[in-house]
Every structure is written in C-alpha cells, then in structure tokens.
Design a protein around this motif. Structure first.
Motif, PDB file in Angstrom:
ATOM      1  N   ALA A  31     -15.369  44.614 -61.995  1.00 27.16           N
ATOM      2  CA  ALA A  31     -14.384  43.532 -62.093  1.00 27.16           C
ATOM      3  C   ALA A  31     -13.024  43.991 -61.571  1.00 27.16           C
ATOM      4  O   ALA A  31     -12.341  43.265 -60.851  1.00 27.16           O
ATOM      5  N   GLY A  32     -12.645  45.221 -61.924  1.00 28.85           N
ATOM      6  CA  GLY A  32     -11.382  45.762 -61.430  1.00 28.85           C
ATOM      7  C   GLY A  32     -11.388  45.911 -59.923  1.00 28.85           C
ATOM      8  O   GLY A  32     -10.375  45.681 -59.256  1.00 28.85           O
ATOM      9  N   GLU A  33     -12.551  46.272 -59.378  1.00 30.76           N
ATOM     10  CA  GLU A  33     -12.665  46.400 -57.926  1.00 30.76           C
ATOM     11  C   GLU A  33     -12.454  45.046 -57.247  1.00 30.76           C
ATOM     12  O   GLU A  33     -11.765  44.958 -56.239  1.00 30.76           O
ATOM     13  N   GLN A  34     -13.036  44.002 -57.819  1.00 26.48           N
ATOM     14  CA  GLN A  34     -12.830  42.657 -57.266  1.00 26.48           C
ATOM     15  C   GLN A  34     -11.343  42.302 -57.295  1.00 26.48           C
ATOM     16  O   GLN A  34     -10.787  41.763 -56.335  1.00 26.48           O
ATOM     17  N   PHE A  35     -10.704  42.592 -58.440  1.00 27.90           N
ATOM     18  CA  PHE A  35      -9.281  42.274 -58.599  1.00 27.90           C
ATOM     19  C   PHE A  35      -8.432  43.027 -57.569  1.00 27.90           C
ATOM     20  O   PHE A  35      -7.614  42.425 -56.864  1.00 27.90           O
ATOM     21  N   PHE A  36      -8.635  44.337 -57.460  1.00 27.43           N
ATOM     22  CA  PHE A  36      -7.795  45.132 -56.552  1.00 27.43           C
ATOM     23  C   PHE A  36      -8.107  44.844 -55.077  1.00 27.43           C
ATOM     24  O   PHE A  36      -7.212  44.883 -54.242  1.00 27.43           O
ATOM     25  N   ASN A  37      -9.359  44.566 -54.766  1.00 29.46           N
ATOM     26  CA  ASN A  37      -9.665  44.152 -53.383  1.00 29.46           C
ATOM     27  C   ASN A  37      -8.983  42.829 -53.058  1.00 29.46           C
ATOM     28  O   ASN A  37      -8.537  42.619 -51.934  1.00 29.46           O
ATOM     29  N   GLY A  38      -8.910  41.946 -54.049  1.00 29.62           N
ATOM     30  CA  GLY A  38      -8.193  40.690 -53.848  1.00 29.62           C
ATOM     31  C   GLY A  38      -6.721  40.927 -53.546  1.00 29.62           C
ATOM     32  O   GLY A  38      -6.140  40.280 -52.666  1.00 29.62           O
ATOM     33  N   LEU A  39      -6.103  41.858 -54.258  1.00 32.51           N
ATOM     34  CA  LEU A  39      -4.688  42.168 -54.005  1.00 32.51           C
ATOM     35  C   LEU A  39      -4.480  42.631 -52.564  1.00 32.51           C
ATOM     36  O   LEU A  39      -3.489  42.263 -51.931  1.00 32.51           O
ATOM     37  N   LYS A  40      -5.417  43.416 -52.046  1.00 31.62           N
ATOM     38  CA  LYS A  40      -5.300  43.894 -50.662  1.00 31.62           C
ATOM     39  C   LYS A  40      -5.279  42.740 -49.669  1.00 31.62           C
ATOM     40  O   LYS A  40      -4.725  42.849 -48.590  1.00 31.62           O
ATOM     41  N   GLU A  41      -5.909  41.620 -50.070  1.00 35.36           N
ATOM     42  CA  GLU A  41      -5.946  40.431 -49.207  1.00 35.36           C
ATOM     43  C   GLU A  41      -4.879  39.408 -49.584  1.00 35.36           C
ATOM     44  O   GLU A  41      -4.900  38.283 -49.097  1.00 35.36           O
ATOM     45  N   GLY A  42      -3.985  39.796 -50.497  1.00 35.41           N
ATOM     46  CA  GLY A  42      -2.920  38.876 -50.921  1.00 35.41           C
ATOM     47  C   GLY A  42      -3.405  37.786 -51.855  1.00 35.41           C
ATOM     48  O   GLY A  42      -2.828  36.708 -51.913  1.00 35.41           O
ATOM     49  N   LYS A  43      -4.478  38.091 -52.611  1.00 38.21           N
ATOM     50  CA  LYS A  43      -5.057  37.109 -53.523  1.00 38.21           C
ATOM     51  C   LYS A  43      -5.040  37.641 -54.956  1.00 38.21           C
ATOM     52  O   LYS A  43      -5.095  38.849 -55.188  1.00 38.21           O
ATOM     53  N   ILE A  44      -5.004  36.711 -55.889  1.00 37.16           N
ATOM     54  CA  ILE A  44      -5.181  37.057 -57.297  1.00 37.16           C
ATOM     55  C   ILE A  44      -6.596  36.613 -57.664  1.00 37.16           C
ATOM     56  O   ILE A  44      -6.933  35.431 -57.553  1.00 37.16           O
ATOM     57  N   ILE A  45      -7.417  37.573 -58.076  1.00 42.76           N
ATOM     58  CA  ILE A  45      -8.810  37.287 -58.395  1.00 42.76           C
ATOM     59  C   ILE A  45      -9.022  37.380 -59.904  1.00 42.76           C
ATOM     60  O   ILE A  45      -8.642  38.356 -60.550  1.00 42.76           O
ATOM     61  N   PHE A 135       2.060  42.631 -53.027  1.00 43.74           N
ATOM     62  CA  PHE A 135       0.773  42.757 -53.703  1.00 43.74           C
ATOM     63  C   PHE A 135       0.392  44.223 -53.893  1.00 43.74           C
ATOM     64  O   PHE A 135      -0.704  44.519 -54.312  1.00 43.74           O
ATOM     65  N   GLN A 136       1.302  45.148 -53.543  1.00 38.94           N
ATOM     66  CA  GLN A 136       1.071  46.556 -53.842  1.00 38.94           C
ATOM     67  C   GLN A 136       1.111  46.717 -55.355  1.00 38.94           C
ATOM     68  O   GLN A 136       1.855  46.019 -56.034  1.00 38.94           O
ATOM     69  N   TRP A 137       0.309  47.646 -55.884  1.00 34.01           N
ATOM     70  CA  TRP A 137       0.278  47.832 -57.328  1.00 34.01           C
ATOM     71  C   TRP A 137       1.338  48.801 -57.785  1.00 34.01           C
ATOM     72  O   TRP A 137       1.445  49.857 -57.195  1.00 34.01           O
ATOM     73  N   PRO A 138       2.163  48.485 -58.781  1.00 36.69           N
ATOM     74  CA  PRO A 138       2.227  47.224 -59.500  1.00 36.69           C
ATOM     75  C   PRO A 138       2.893  46.134 -58.652  1.00 36.69           C
ATOM     76  O   PRO A 138       3.712  46.425 -57.788  1.00 36.69           O
ATOM     77  N   LEU A 139       2.522  44.905 -58.950  1.00 35.80           N
ATOM     78  CA  LEU A 139       3.055  43.776 -58.194  1.00 35.80           C
ATOM     79  C   LEU A 139       4.564  43.689 -58.346  1.00 35.80           C
ATOM     80  O   LEU A 139       5.130  44.127 -59.349  1.00 35.80           O
ATOM     81  N   ARG A 140       5.187  43.108 -57.347  1.00 32.19           N
ATOM     82  CA  ARG A 140       6.615  42.785 -57.419  1.00 32.19           C
ATOM     83  C   ARG A 140       6.734  41.285 -57.244  1.00 32.19           C
ATOM     84  O   ARG A 140       6.058  40.703 -56.389  1.00 32.19           O
ATOM     85  N   VAL A 141       7.577  40.701 -58.080  1.00 35.17           N
ATOM     86  CA  VAL A 141       7.733  39.249 -58.032  1.00 35.17           C
ATOM     87  C   VAL A 141       9.214  38.889 -58.020  1.00 35.17           C
ATOM     88  O   VAL A 141      10.071  39.664 -58.439  1.00 35.17           O
ATOM     89  N   LYS A 142       9.469  37.692 -57.515  1.00 38.56           N
ATOM     90  CA  LYS A 142      10.812  37.126 -57.585  1.00 38.56           C
ATOM     91  C   LYS A 142      10.707  35.866 -58.426  1.00 38.56           C
ATOM     92  O   LYS A 142       9.842  35.020 -58.195  1.00 38.56           O
TER      93      LYS A 142
END
Length: 144
Positions: A31-45, A135-142
């Motif tokens: 599940a973590g792999e799905q989540f982190f692969n999603g981040l690489k594509e700019g997605k939240i999984i 989307f680099q870990w940890p995320l940065r948001v505005k």
C-alpha cells in the motif's frame, strides 16, 4: 545492537537497549508503494475498502473498521485538500531559535480517513484550502 541488563533473571530492574536503526532497511509495503509511486506521478493515492467503501489516505493494506484486506487503489482529488490542524516550530532540534518559523500541517481530503503531514506556507489556518506545491516527501503545500 547493544544490550545492557541490570538485575537478575526473573527480576530485571533495568534494560538498556540501543537499536541501530540506520543499519536496517525498512519497506513501505504494497500500500505504501502505491502511495509513494503516486507521489512520483503527482498523484495522491488512497485505498478503498471492498466491504465498507471507506477510502484511506495514505493508502493502507487493511481496513481499520472491517479488518479486510484492501487491494483497490484510487486517486484522490488533490484539489480538495484542506488543513485539519497545524503546529508552528520556532526552534531546531538543539533548541536554537529558527530565523523563520516552520509550519507543519495535517492535510485531509473530503470523504476519506487519514491525512498527510506536510510543510506548509501561506495563510496557514484550520480549514484553509491547500495546493500541493511539491510531491517530494514530505509534501510541501501552500494554504490559500
């Protein structure tokens, strides 16, 4: 790993343990792999429970409520993220005052369980609408 026991077998008074965590490799799991692969594509999984339909963010392998295995992943609408809570850090790990305070926010997504801790900037406030800037870990948001 080092161990130091003080006391007798059966009547242990203290047990000092130093775990050399940096020598081990940890996996994030499927599940973590799905989540982190999603981040690489700019997605939240997230993951969706096949029994109750709850969606977890970040993705999890088992439903907390139904205890069933989850193997269904869904993309979360990242444009609906909001600040659930936040904290401000004024000092570094050694107690030195930071030049600029650091905001750490817990962001959530509507109709999901869980959330993600992020570095935040902007008008950080509870309920503020969030735009993910990195989307680099940890995320940065505005926060808008």
């Amino acid at each position: 790993m080092s161990w130091e026991k003080i006391g007798k077998e059966g009547s242990l008074l203290r047990w000092y343990d130093v775990m050399e965590a940096d020598k081990y490799e940890y996996t994030v799991g499927p599940a973590g792999e799905q989540f982190f692969n999603g981040l690489k594509e700019g997605k939240i999984i997230g993951s969706k429970c096949p029994k109750c339909g709850k969606i977890y963010v970040p993705a999890r392998l088992y439903c907390e409520d139904c205890f069933v295995k989850i193997d269904s992943y869904v993309e979360i609408n990242k444009d609906e993220a909001y600040v659930d809570s936040y904290t401000i850090i004024y000092r570094d790990d050694e107690g030195n005052k930071l030049d600029i305070p650091v905001y750490i926010a817990l962001i959530r997504f509507p109709n999901t369980k869980g959330g993600i801790l992020c570095y935040a900037e902007g008008n950080v406030r509870i309920g503020g609408k969030v735009k993910i800037t990195s989307f680099q870990w940890p995320l940065r948001v505005k926060v808008e």
